[in-house]
Structures are given as structure tokens and as C-alpha cells.
Design an enzyme around this catalytic site. Structure first.
Site, PDB file in Angstrom:
ATOM      1  CB  SER A 244     -44.548  16.506  35.932  1.00 29.81           C
ATOM      2  OG  SER A 244     -45.809  16.394  36.555  1.00 29.81           O
TER       3      SER A 244
ATOM      4  CG  HIS B 280     -40.730  15.879  33.724  1.00 31.43           C
ATOM      5  ND1 HIS B 280     -40.680  17.228  33.982  1.00 31.43           N
ATOM      6  CD2 HIS B 280     -42.000  15.627  33.319  1.00 31.43           C
ATOM      7  CE1 HIS B 280     -41.859  17.771  33.747  1.00 31.43           C
ATOM      8  NE2 HIS B 280     -42.678  16.822  33.338  1.00 31.43           N
TER       9      HIS B 280
ATOM     10  CD  GLU C 204     -37.464  19.448  34.275  1.00 36.49           C
ATOM     11  OE1 GLU C 204     -37.060  20.496  34.773  1.00 36.49           O
ATOM     12  OE2 GLU C 204     -38.561  18.942  34.580  1.00 36.49           O
TER      13      GLU C 204
ATOM     14  CG  ASN D  20     -43.876  21.215  35.538  1.00 40.85           C
ATOM     15  OD1 ASN D  20     -44.029  21.902  34.529  1.00 40.85           O
ATOM     16  ND2 ASN D  20     -44.183  19.929  35.564  1.00 40.85           N
TER      17      ASN D  20
END
Length: 705
Positions: free
Chosen positions: A409, A430, A442, A480
Site C-alpha cells: 500500500s 493494491h 489500485e 494513501n
């Protein structure tokens, strides 16, 4: 757009042919009207069947024309349906695949309907902030009853044609192994022989229980404040019970015109189109192939790895789940049984389907069992050394051409790829927790990831029911990386005078499903704590608030310890903790920060515009392909309110000049990191050129800065 009329024993076949879902484009609408006219002029034709040339009957509006003048050109869909309904010879709809939105409205305008039992039908316009605009609110309640119609139109849910709620909609239901066209043709001849052309619009208004509309308004009152289509739908369906058809159609038409101009509908339509746009990868042409993905492995049978395995099995993919200990394997298998058991209990799966999904998963502790899989997805602890051990084993054991994917991540995918002798085969996938529920994936493209691997990974995401968005390599990728700035601002706000519950309340009122401190407690405060400690070593110049570190030092990690920012006596419900609030005030005093009253608007703008400014940097660096991809990430993976369209769309809607003005104010206000609020160069450029994120689609716009 329709094939030439084929005539079989007096029945003309009008085949809709606008791949992939027979969207009702202007050209297709014209051809339907022309075909119906030809049917009525041809003495050798007694009836017609309207059918999809390929599997779907129609998915509704053609999204390529959405919002363009062509979507309104005559004949519009209302005119098409009027031509079908007014035909002197019966027209029967033969439905396979789907009949959605305008596609179902077209079928309701036919004189009879026949469907494969497993075909899906529905009026999902509410998900675009609209109501059906071609008679759906008037015909459906006349046919299936007001309560069913209200439920279907306000929820936008899809039903199989054989569902009990749809009894009476179809003249016949056809099993998948039967000939749909043959059954529809037989019914068309029968209607023609009867001389009676039934039309739903001529049925009397439905007469529901008097209290049904008040009950619907009460049930949807809170949602109606955010989604204005809901009260409009209720009013239009109510009109079908008290007005004649023509007057009811005027009510529906007026409501549609109002709704299509609302900010909510514009935002929802943006999200709808952005999701479809995200699947297109620039610079990878149609000539690039994809790799076979029939079997998979997941390395790591924890919560994330087990969820990923369940995702794959639900899509019919055989998956081997590897763990290093038998104990972890037992826990993983129990988790699968629990999830499938709940799905069966709630009616989402039959016991047979659950058994079939479970049978697609097998557990192992031996990398040798992975030799022939097509893709291996690593889902171990977020540590570069842990990833190294896994990828070195995968490199040794997997067949040539297999894809090596990492669920990291935040970590550097290029570094992970360098642990192998085949970096072209390495890609980031991800997933978001829980992986068997969350829609976002992702797909991270490393510097050396092969184009066919990228394309395969994007298609793989769609196959397993995910929304795939491509990201370049950076710390945290798209989602993130941005959310880190969101949380930093939330904690700075608490230092400066807000309390955690005030921050959460303000952002939940804005539309987030959960505020940042509730999210942190749910995820585990120790996760953010470990990131802050890592950042202190990697980027000592990046200011962080340590306001929550003391809670972590006390072992208060959130819901899993029943205490974090909030208390959780029942393990789930957040309750304010006066002790935490006193400790926050004491912390501010120890740092010589004068606490002040902070408005809800400042809370919202500080957190949301932090996403926007970081998103602008991500676009500028080429990490995301387009601004709308960033919106998809936040709509599908981070609980951003769909009725606001995503952070970048929201910024465009507010006006980028106003965004920059607010950021200038925040630069003066903030004590810890005022430099963050200097607008990203791309943001400054867009303001100076009177442009917006939607207009900026490639890096060439930056060359003139």
C-alpha cells in the site's frame, strides 16, 4: 445501428446493434423508428420482435453521448417509445442480458415482453441523480404496482426477470436453453391474431394504500436532503396514481429537467463516467495482448490475503493460499467459512454456491505448489524485507510468464521488482480492506512493468468485480499519499482547538461515511503510529502532530482494544472519552499552542483541500493519468461522498480560484506546516489560465509553466 429487417413467418426481427450494451444512441433511436415504420408499411409483416443483436437487450442511454446535444436530438427516447406503442402491428420486446434504464422503458412501451429468466432489469437512474425520463415512473407502477415500482426506482436495484416482484411484467419467461426469439415470435403472432394491442399507458392509474407515499417520504427524508432525485421520484410515481398518463408524463418530464441541472446529478454522472474512463490506459494500444489468468496464488493468509482469495474464488478463479504455519491456515479457512456462512444466511449465496466457492480455494505451506499458477499476489506484512523474502521465492518457483503482483500500500514497487530476475512481470495490485467487499483496486505500474502486464492487471481487476485505477510509483500511490495529508490536517486541527468528535462530525455532515478519527480507530491507531515513526526517519523535515502518540503508548489502538480516540464498550460504537479530550488540551498547552474555536467550514476545507492540493501534485508528477481517476480512487475506496463527485471534481465545482484563496488563508493560520498550503504549481497554472482539473488531461500542459 439495426440490421436489415429479417422476416420469419410474418414476424419482423428488429435487431438492436450498438455494441457493447446496445446503448440508445441517436443513430439507434432513428433506426428503431424507421424499422417500426417499415413494419407498418410491409403487408407481409404481421408483427415485430425487438431484440438485441448480441446478448444485451439494452443498457439504456449511450454513455458516449451523455451530456452532448445528440442525447437530446429527435427522435428522443420518448418519441421512439411513442412510435413503438402507436404501431398498428404488435411489437414484442425479447429481453436477454439486461434491460436497464431507457432500455427497460423501451420494453415497457412494447405491446408485450418476453425475457430469459436470468435477464436483469431495472431503472437505475437514481444512481445518476435522475429519475427515469421516458415514462418509467408512469408505466412501471401501472404494471407491477406502486410499492414495487417505488422500491425499484428509488433504490435503482436490478432484479432477475423471474423475480416475484415482477410478476405480470412478462408474457413469458424463457429458460436459458430455450430459443428466446422463437418464443417471442410466437407470442407476437398470437397478439396479432387477437387484434388487441395492449399498452401500459392505457391502463388506469394504480391505486395504492393511501399512506404509502407519506411512508416513503419519511423513510427517505434524510437521504432526500442529499439526493434530490428521491423526493422527485416519489412525486412522479404518486402522479401516476392520480393523473392520466399524459399529465403524469409532464410531471416526470419537468422533474427530469430540474434534476439534470442539479449539482448532485452532475457529480454522480461525473463519477459514473470517470469509473469507465479509468479503465482506459493511455499509451497502451489495442494491439497489446493480455496474459492468461485462470489460476492464482495468494501469499499470506491473514485478513487481507484471505479476503483477496475469496474475491478470486467468487469470480470463478482457482486460488492457492500460501501460509508459513498450519495455525494461520486454520484461521484463514475458518474466516472463509464464516464469510460464506453469513452470505448464505443473508440470501446472497445459496449453500451450493458457497460450497463451490470454497472448493476453488486450497491452502498450502509449500511454494512448490505454486509452480503453474498464472498470477501470484503477495499480501504479507508491509515491510520491504518481508516482501523481499516472498518475491525471491516466487522468482525461483513460478513459471516463466506468470505475473508477480504485490499488495503493498505504500512501499516502492520498483525496489520490490528488483528482488526478482523478471521485473517486467511485476505489478502492484493494491486491494483495500476488507478485500472481498471494497470495490477499489489500485494497479501500480513500475518503471519496468511490461505493457501487457499492466493491461492484464487492469482487466483482471474488472473480472473480479473491482474498479481498477492505474497509478505510478510513489510513497502511498494515489490514495494513501493523499489521505496522509488529510489525516495530518485532521490532527493539526485537534492541536489547534478542535476536538476529535467535532472533526468527525463536520466531515460526516459534508458526506463522508466516517470521520478521520473513527476511521483511524477502525483501522488501528498503531498503523498510523508506525507510519509516523517511519516518516521521522525518512523525512525528518515533514511535520507531524504527535497528539495521538500518547494513546498508542498506552496500548489504545482503537476498536480492536476497545479504546483509542474513542471508547468502544461494545467493540463497535464510538463514545467520547473525556480523558482523551483533557489530554489533547494539555498537549496543546505543553506545545504553547493557543487553542481556538474552529468552525465546521474550516475543518472541512482544511481536510478536503489537503486532498486537492496533493492530488494536483500527483497529476503534475504523472502518478495519475487524469484528475477523474483520482476522483474514482476516493469514491470507490475512501468513502468520499458520491454526491460531491470526488475531491478534484469538488474543487472544480467550488472554483479553483476560490480554492487557492482558502489555501492562502490556511497558510497564515497553520502553525506546524504552513508551507503545505502553497498551491501546487499545476493548481496555480490552472487558476492563471482560467482552466480546471477536468480540462487538464496530460503533462504537456505543464511544459509552458
Amino acid at each position: 445501428m439495426t440490421s436489415a429487417l429479417a422476416i420469419h413467418d410474418g414476424v419482423a426481427v428488429i435487431a438492436l446493434d450498438n455494441p457493447p450494451v446496445n446503448g440508445l444512441s441517436h443513430a439507434l433511436r432513428c433506426s428503431i423508428v424507421d424499422a417500426v415504420a417499415e413494419v407498418n408499411l410491409n403487408e407481409n409483416i404481421v408483427a415485430a420482435v425487438l431484440i438485441g443483436a448480441a446478448l444485451p437487450f439494452s443498457g439504456g442511454a449511450d454513455i458516449t453521448e451523455f451530456g452532448t446535444p445528440k442525447s437530446w436530438e429527435q427522435p428522443d427516447l420518448v418519441a421512439v417509445i411513442e412510435a413503438v406503442e402507436a404501431s398498428a402491428k404488435p411489437v414484442v420486446a425479447a429481453i436477454a442480458g439486461v434491460a436497464l434504464g431507457g432500455g427497460l422503458e423501451l420494453a415497457l412501451g412494447c405491446h408485450a415482453r418476453v425475457a430469459l429468466r436470468n435477464a436483469r432489469v431495472g431503472l437505475p437512474e437514481v444512481k445518476l441523480g435522475l429519475l427515469p425520463g421516458a415514462g418509467g415512473t408512469q408505466r412501471l407502477p401501472r404494471l407491477v404496482g406502486v410499492e414495487t415500482a417505488l422500491d425499484l426506482i428509488t433504490s435503482g436495484r436490478l432484479l432477475p426477470a423471474g423475480a416475484a416482484e415482477l410478476k405480470g411484467m412478462f408474457a413469458a419467461l424463457v429458460e436459458p436453453d430455450e430459443d428466446l426469439l422463437e418464443v417471442a415470435s410466437s407470442i407476437a403472432r398470437s397478439v396479432a391474431r387477437s387484434g388487441d394491442l395492449p399498452s401500459i399507458s392505457s391502463l388506469p392509474p394504480a391505486q395504492p394504500r393511501p399512506e404509502i407515499f407519506d411512508a416513503a417520504r419519511a423513510r427517505l427524508s434524510r437521504s432526500g436532503e442529499r439526493y434530490p432525485a428521491l423526493p422527485e421520484i416519489i412525486a412522479a410515481v404518486e402522479a401516476a396514481t392520480v393523473l392520466d398518463f399524459a399529465a403524469g408524463m409532464e410531471v416526470e418530464k419537468s422533474a427530469f429537467k430540474r434534476l439534470i441541472e442539479t449539482d448532485v446529478s452532475k457529480a454522480l454522472r461525473h463519477g459514473f463516467l470517470a469509473e469507465r474512463r479509468a479503465s482506459h490506459v493511455r499509451a497502451i494500444g489495442a494491439d497489446v495482448g493480455v496474459r492468461r489468468l485462470d489460476t492464482a496464488a495468494v501469499i499470506g493468509a491473514g485478513l487481507m490475503g484471505t479476503g483477496i482469495a475469496q474475491c478470486l474464488a467468487a469470480a470463478g478463479i482457482e486460488v492457492t493460499l500460501l501460509e508459513t504455519s498450519e495455525q494461520a491456515t486454520v484461521r484463514s479457512e475458518k474466516s472463509v467459512d464464516d464469510v460464506l456462512g453469513r452470505a448464505v444466511a443473508k440470501g446472497r449465496l445459496t449453500a451450493k454456491q458457497a460450497e463451490a466457492q470454497k472448493a476453488l480455494i486450497r491452502w498450502t505451506t509449500d511454494y512448490g505448489d505454486l509452480r503453474n499458477v498464472d498470477i501470484a499476489i503477495e499480501a504479507v506484512f508491509e515491510s520491504l524485507e518481508a516482501k523481499r523474502a516472498v518475491f525471491e521465492e516466487l522468482d525461483r518457483n513460478l513459471r516463466p510468464g506468470a505475473i508477480l503482483a504485490s499488495n503493498t500500500s505504500t512501499l516502492d514497487l520498483n525496489a520490490i521488482a528488483a528482488f526478482t530476475q523478471r521485473p517486467a512481470d511485476v505489478v502492484g495490485t493494491h486491494f483495500f480492506s476488507p478485500a472481498n467487499v471494497m470495490r477499489l483496486l489500485e494497479v501500480v505500474r513500475g518503471d519496468r512493468t511490461a505493457p501487457d502486464v499492466v493491461k492484464t492487471a487492469m482487466q483482471f481487476g474488472r473480472r473480479i468485480g473491482k474498479v481498477s485505477v492505474l497509478s505510478g510509483v510513489c510513497d502511498g500511490f494515489i490514495g494513501n499519499r493523499m489521505v496522509e495529508e488529510y489525516f495530518r490536517q485532521a490532527m493539526f486541527l485537534v492541536e489547534e482547538g478542535a476536538l476529535p468528535f467535532e472533526v468527525d462530525e463536520a466531515l460526516e455532515e459534508f458526506g463522508f461515511s466516517m470521520g478521520p478519527f473513527k476511521v483511524a480507530d477502525l483501522a488501528g491507531l498503531d498503523i498510523g503510529w508506525s507510519i509516523r515513526k517511519r516518516r521521522a526517519q525518512e523525512r525528518p523535515d515533514m511535520p507531524y502532530s504527535p497528539v495521538l502518540d500518547g494513546l498508542c503508548e498506552q496500548g489504545r489502538f482503537g476498536q480492536k482494544t476497545k479504546a483509542g480516540v474513542y471508547l468502544y464498550a461494545d467493540g463497535r460504537t464510538a463514545v467520547r472519552d473525556p480523558e482523551v479530550e483533557r489530554s489533547i488540551a494539555a498537549f496543546s498547552q505543553s506545545q504553547n499552542i493557543a487553542r481556538r474555536e474552529i468552525s465546521k467550514s474550516e475543518i472541512v476545507d482544511r481536510c478536503v483541500l489537503a486532498l486537492v492540493n496533493e492530488g494536483a501534485k500527483i497529476l503534475e508528477e504523472g502518478i495519475a493519468q487524469r484528475a477523474s481517476d483520482i476522483d474514482v480512487v476516493y469514491l470507490a475506496g475512501y468513502g468520499f461522498p458520491d454526491f460531491r463527485g470526488g475531491p478534484m471534481f469538488h474543487a472544480d465545482s467550488v472554483g479553483l480560484d476560490k480554492v487557492v484563496e482558502r489555501m492562502t488563508v490556511f497558510e497564515r493560520l497553520q502553525t506546524r506546516d504552513p508551507a503545505f498550503w502553497r498551491p501546487a504549481p499545476l493548481l496555480q497554472h490552472l487558476v492563471s489560465t482560467h482552466s480546471n482539473f477536468a480540462d487538464w488531461t496530460n503533462r504537456s500542459a505543464m511544459e509552458n509553466l
